[in-house]
Scaffold this motif. Structure first.
Motif, short mmCIF file in Angstrom:
data_model
loop_
_atom_site.label_atom_id
_atom_site.label_comp_id
_atom_site.label_asym_id
_atom_site.label_seq_id
_atom_site.Cartn_x
_atom_site.Cartn_y
_atom_site.Cartn_z
N ALA A 41 -30.33 9.92 4.25
CA ALA A 41 -30.69 10.00 5.95
C ALA A 41 -30.63 11.05 5.81
O ALA A 41 -31.60 11.67 6.47
N ALA A 42 -29.60 11.93 5.65
CA ALA A 42 -29.87 13.37 6.16
C ALA A 42 -30.76 13.97 5.19
O ALA A 42 -31.88 15.24 5.81
N GLN A 43 -31.36 13.55 4.07
CA GLN A 43 -32.34 14.92 2.90
C GLN A 43 -33.83 14.39 3.63
O GLN A 43 -34.43 14.96 3.33
N ILE A 44 -33.85 12.76 3.19
CA ILE A 44 -35.09 12.17 3.73
C ILE A 44 -35.46 11.75 4.76
O ILE A 44 -35.93 11.79 5.74
N GLY A 45 -34.38 10.30 5.35
CA GLY A 45 -34.86 9.05 6.19
C GLY A 45 -35.01 10.10 7.87
O GLY A 45 -35.94 10.04 8.31
N LEU A 46 -34.00 11.10 7.88
CA LEU A 46 -33.90 11.14 9.21
C LEU A 46 -35.24 12.41 9.49
O LEU A 46 -36.31 12.01 10.63
N PRO A 47 -35.44 13.52 8.14
CA PRO A 47 -36.32 13.95 8.72
C PRO A 47 -37.88 13.60 8.71
O PRO A 47 -38.85 13.54 9.36
N LEU A 48 -38.01 12.49 7.77
CA LEU A 48 -39.33 12.14 7.45
C LEU A 48 -39.77 10.59 9.03
O LEU A 48 -40.40 10.67 8.97
N ALA A 49 -38.05 10.16 9.76
CA ALA A 49 -38.35 9.73 10.65
C ALA A 49 -39.20 10.38 12.31
O ALA A 49 -40.11 10.40 13.17
N GLN A 50 -38.20 11.73 12.07
CA GLN A 50 -39.19 12.11 13.44
C GLN A 50 -40.55 12.59 12.55
O GLN A 50 -41.16 13.44 14.10
N ALA A 51 -41.11 12.89 11.13
CA ALA A 51 -42.36 13.25 11.91
C ALA A 51 -43.25 11.79 11.62
O ALA A 51 -44.15 12.46 12.07
N LEU A 52 -42.59 10.89 11.20
CA LEU A 52 -43.77 9.98 12.26
C LEU A 52 -43.43 9.97 13.27
O LEU A 52 -44.79 9.49 14.27
N VAL A 53 -42.23 9.65 14.25
CA VAL A 53 -42.53 9.80 15.16
C VAL A 53 -43.42 11.19 16.55
O VAL A 53 -44.45 11.22 17.15
N SER A 54 -43.27 12.49 15.61
CA SER A 54 -44.57 13.12 16.02
C SER A 54 -45.95 12.98 15.33
O SER A 54 -46.57 13.03 16.63
N PHE A 55 -45.88 12.24 14.72
CA PHE A 55 -47.32 12.13 14.51
C PHE A 55 -47.82 10.79 15.30
O PHE A 55 -48.75 10.89 15.75
N GLY A 94 -47.26 10.91 18.52
CA GLY A 94 -46.81 11.20 19.74
C GLY A 94 -47.93 12.68 19.72
O GLY A 94 -48.27 13.04 20.47
N GLY A 95 -49.46 12.54 18.66
CA GLY A 95 -49.99 12.84 18.32
C GLY A 95 -49.52 15.11 18.31
O GLY A 95 -51.24 15.34 17.75
N HIS A 96 -48.45 15.03 17.88
CA HIS A 96 -48.48 15.96 16.93
C HIS A 96 -48.87 16.91 15.58
O HIS A 96 -47.36 16.41 14.32
N TYR A 97 -49.09 16.98 15.23
CA TYR A 97 -50.02 16.67 13.73
C TYR A 97 -49.73 17.99 13.04
O TYR A 97 -49.34 17.56 12.06
N ALA A 98 -49.61 18.79 14.03
CA ALA A 98 -48.74 20.23 13.39
C ALA A 98 -47.40 20.38 13.15
O ALA A 98 -46.78 21.11 11.85
N ASP A 99 -46.62 19.68 13.90
CA ASP A 99 -45.10 19.03 13.24
C ASP A 99 -44.74 18.15 12.38
O ASP A 99 -43.71 18.79 11.78
N THR A 100 -46.31 17.51 12.40
CA THR A 100 -45.81 16.22 11.41
C THR A 100 -46.09 16.70 10.24
O THR A 100 -45.61 16.99 8.93
N VAL A 101 -47.13 17.62 9.73
CA VAL A 101 -47.27 18.40 8.44
C VAL A 101 -46.07 19.64 7.85
O VAL A 101 -45.98 19.27 7.05
N GLN A 102 -45.66 20.15 9.10
CA GLN A 102 -44.72 20.57 8.64
C GLN A 102 -43.43 20.40 8.22
O GLN A 102 -42.57 20.71 7.27
N ARG A 103 -42.94 19.10 8.46
CA ARG A 103 -42.11 18.43 7.98
C ARG A 103 -42.14 17.23 6.72
O ARG A 103 -41.43 17.63 6.04
#
Length: 443
Positions: A349-363, A365-374
């Motif tokens: 969860a710490a290494q993959i699950g939570l960061p990936l979840a945050q990336a999907l939520v960013s996507f 929300g239309g925050h594509y640069a943040d998605t890429v960065q994550r």
């Protein structure tokens, strides 16, 4: 002293109970029938049979569902009470580790069993499954290789060994030998759904969509009925059609087979989420009715938090359905899991699950640069998250689409080059390449 077909002592067994146990185990090897029901019948007639209780525990643990843990623990206690041999005690230890979320410890206990009992197919299969759930591509292959010298085609269950070897070889990139082993297993036992799916994985990874459609459809009578892997194999067929831009066929497969039975089995719901997300990334509207139905099916599990791979696919359904309430609950569950000091899911969860979840939520929300960065750093360690290469491709597909929407054409071109090398005929990979080249030329 009763021994099974491989000469392994079975405490508390009778001849009739052993026959029922081996039938249930054979069903589990092929993922056919109802091995839980079969082993419960055995236990009702012979309640002192230690390995029957161990098998029941393993069956409930194999689905990575929180709802099965209490029942598994009941069977673990009974297996401990009746187990006499070191092999049986190690099965208890492995099952207890799985119930506690100590996946790595369980994997070692299955190894310990196989060192002295290389014909223990239950230990091999459970170890193999949890290598898969941990994304251990090398050990998916090597666990089978370690016991292979003790096996030959005359032993019962040889097809299952070959099927597991096929999947391990495929996940290790040894596609030719993987396909040969998988086809050999299916020739020996046509109902071996794991071997069938290993060959489908080879074809998916190589972009052989025509072969994949033919392989899947020609063998429908063997894997589509009365089989716990039916939905997953329908998913594989849907991926072949998706890679050919046959979107109507993908939705038809989703409606008839992937969600036709409205399954609440986690492994089935994972496949459903994965199909809809791939369509979502392409900008295709699967319809709120489909998303809402799937989100509702996942909603009862939103607080489980025992395996982050499941949590991510639940989150996907909540994103698609626009269920902000459930999205927030799922994020809370992932944060809790990441902070937990018990069990191996905390690191997942710490290494993959939570960061990936945050990336999907960013996507979403239309925050594509943040998605890429994550996502960029995650793709190199995504194996720690579990699943297969084909399943984890969801991460790369999200990354390349986010890069395209953000206008990062250099990254789109680089990622499309990766995909086209492996799948030169893939229409979507070709489109990404053309988008990148056209955009950069215009600039």
């Amino acid at each position: 002293m009763i021994k099974d077909s491989h000469g392994q002592v079975c405490s508390g067994a009778t001849a009739d109970a052993l026959a029922g146990y081996e039938d249930a185990l054979a069903q589990f090897h092929c993922y056919r029938g109802n091995p839980v029901e079969a082993i419960e019948t055995v236990i009702a007639g012979q309640p002192d049979f230690a390995m029957a209780h161990a098998l029941r525990a393993h069956l409930y643990l194999s689905g990575t569902e929180a709802a099965g843990l209490a029942t598994a623990r009941e069977s673990i206690a009974l297996a401990r009470r009746h187990g006499r041999t070191e092999r049986e005690k190690l099965h208890v230890a492995a099952a207890e580790a799985l119930a506690d979320g100590r996946f790595d410890d369980a994997g070692e206990r299955f190894d310990d069993i196989l060192l002295d009992h290389p014909h223990d197919l239950l230990a091999l299969q459970m170890g193999h499954l949890f290598d898969f759930y941990r994304g251990l591509s090398r050990n998916l292959r090597d666990r089978v290789l370690r016991v292979l010298p003790a096996w030959d085609a005359q032993r019962p269950g040889w097809h299952a060994v070959q099927g597991m070897l096929a999947f391990g070889l495929e996940e290790s990139g040894d596609y030719a030998r993987a396909e040969a082993a998988g086809r050999a297993a299916c020739a020996l036992e046509p109902r071996d759904a794991w071997a069938h799916h290993a060959v489908a994985h080879v074809m998916e990874m190589q972009g052989r969509t025509e072969d994949g459609v033919r392989w899947s459809r020609d063998r429908i009578p063997h894997w589509a009925e009365d089989n716990m892997m039916a939905v997953h194999n329908w998913w594989h067929l849907a991926l072949f059609h998706l890679d050919r831009d046959e979107h109507d066929e993908v939705l038809a497969l989703y409606d008839r087979h992937i969600r036709g039975g409205r399954s609440t089995v986690v492994l089935d719901m994972i496949d459903a989420s994965a199909v809809l997300w791939r369509l979502y990334l392409r900008g295709l509207d699967a319809g709120m009715k489909r998303w809402s139905e799937l989100a509702e099916a996942w909603s009862g599990l939103v607080q489980d938090g025992i395996y982050s791979f499941n949590d991510i696919h639940a989150l996907i359904s909540f994103i698609g359905a626009g269920r902000r309430d459930l999205m927030e609950q799922q994020m809370t569950t992932l944060r809790r899991a990441a902070a937990d000091k018990r069990g191996d899911n905390a690191a997942m969860a710490a290494q993959i699950g939570l960061p990936l979840a945050q990336a999907l939520v960013s996507f979403q929300g239309g925050h594509y640069a943040d998605t890429v960065q994550r996502l960029r750093p995650l793709r190199y360690i995504a194996g720690r998250f579990g699943g297969s290469h084909a399943q984890r491709d969801l991460l790369d597909l999200t990354l390349i689409e986010a890069a395209k929407r953000d206008g990062d054409l250099g990254l789109v071109q680089a990622l499309s080059a990766e995909r086209l090398f492996l799948k030169p005929a893939s229409p979507i990979a070709q489109r990404y390449r053309m988008v990148a080249l056209s955009g950069r030329a215009a600039a």
